[in-house]
Scaffold this motif. Structure first.
Motif: not given
Length: 170
Positions: A147-170
């Motif tokens: 899901r994270f990667c499909s949003n990146i393919l659509e032109g969104r920007v993602g944030i991932i943080i060391d220590g957290f098992p989640v990706g943020y999509i902006i």
């Protein structure tokens, strides 16, 4: 490496320093090893069809999963550090030429301007990146790498943080 603060940060991150007094040089060596959770299925986002792998708490594992899915030469993963005390590694992910440059620049400036002791809760990054309130969500989060990667393919920007098992999509 010759900067004392940088050497201290590397030591606190689990690296070793090899000192050469006569040459006035320090070489940093990556020696850290720690137990980490293996890649598993998501716990909050059930998947009937499709990939079952989820983000883990380790940034390097998460970036590897993203690179495995997006083998594009335009994929950009820019890593930086947030937190004056925690020195938390964070990565901004986007496709060069696909993501709006103004959005990428805005997020970079916000991340560079963050002056906090540390990121201790997953929601903290949302508070740092959001300025104005809106009835529409500005940041989504997901455990799922597909899901994270499909949003990146659509032109969104993602944030991932060391220590957290989640990706943020902006």
């Amino acid at each position: 490496c010759r900067d004392t603060n940088q050497i201290i940060n590397h030591l606190l991150s689990g690296q070793a320093a090899l000192l050469f007094e006569e040459a006035d040089t320090v070489i940093m060596l990556e020696i850290k090893g720690f137990d980490k959770r293996s890649i598993s299925e998501t716990t909050t986002e059930n998947v009937m069809n499709g990939a079952k792998d989820a983000f883990t708490e380790t940034l390097s594992t998460n970036t590897a999963m993203i690179r495995r899915r997006l083998k594009s030469k335009h994929l950009v993963i820019e890593q930086s550090v947030i937190g004056n005390e925690t020195h938390t590694n964070i990565a901004m992910v986007y496709l060069e030429g696909k993501a709006e440059e103004s959005l990428v620049t805005e997020i970079k400036h916000k991340l560079e301007g963050v002056d906090v002791l540390g990121i201790s809760a997953p929601g903290a990054i949302e508070e740092l990146l959001l300025e104005n309130t809106s009835v529409f969500p500005q940041i989504m989060n997901t455990e799922r790498t597909d899901r994270f990667c499909s949003n990146i393919l659509e032109g969104r920007v993602g944030i991932i943080i060391d220590g957290f098992p989640v990706g943020y999509i902006i």
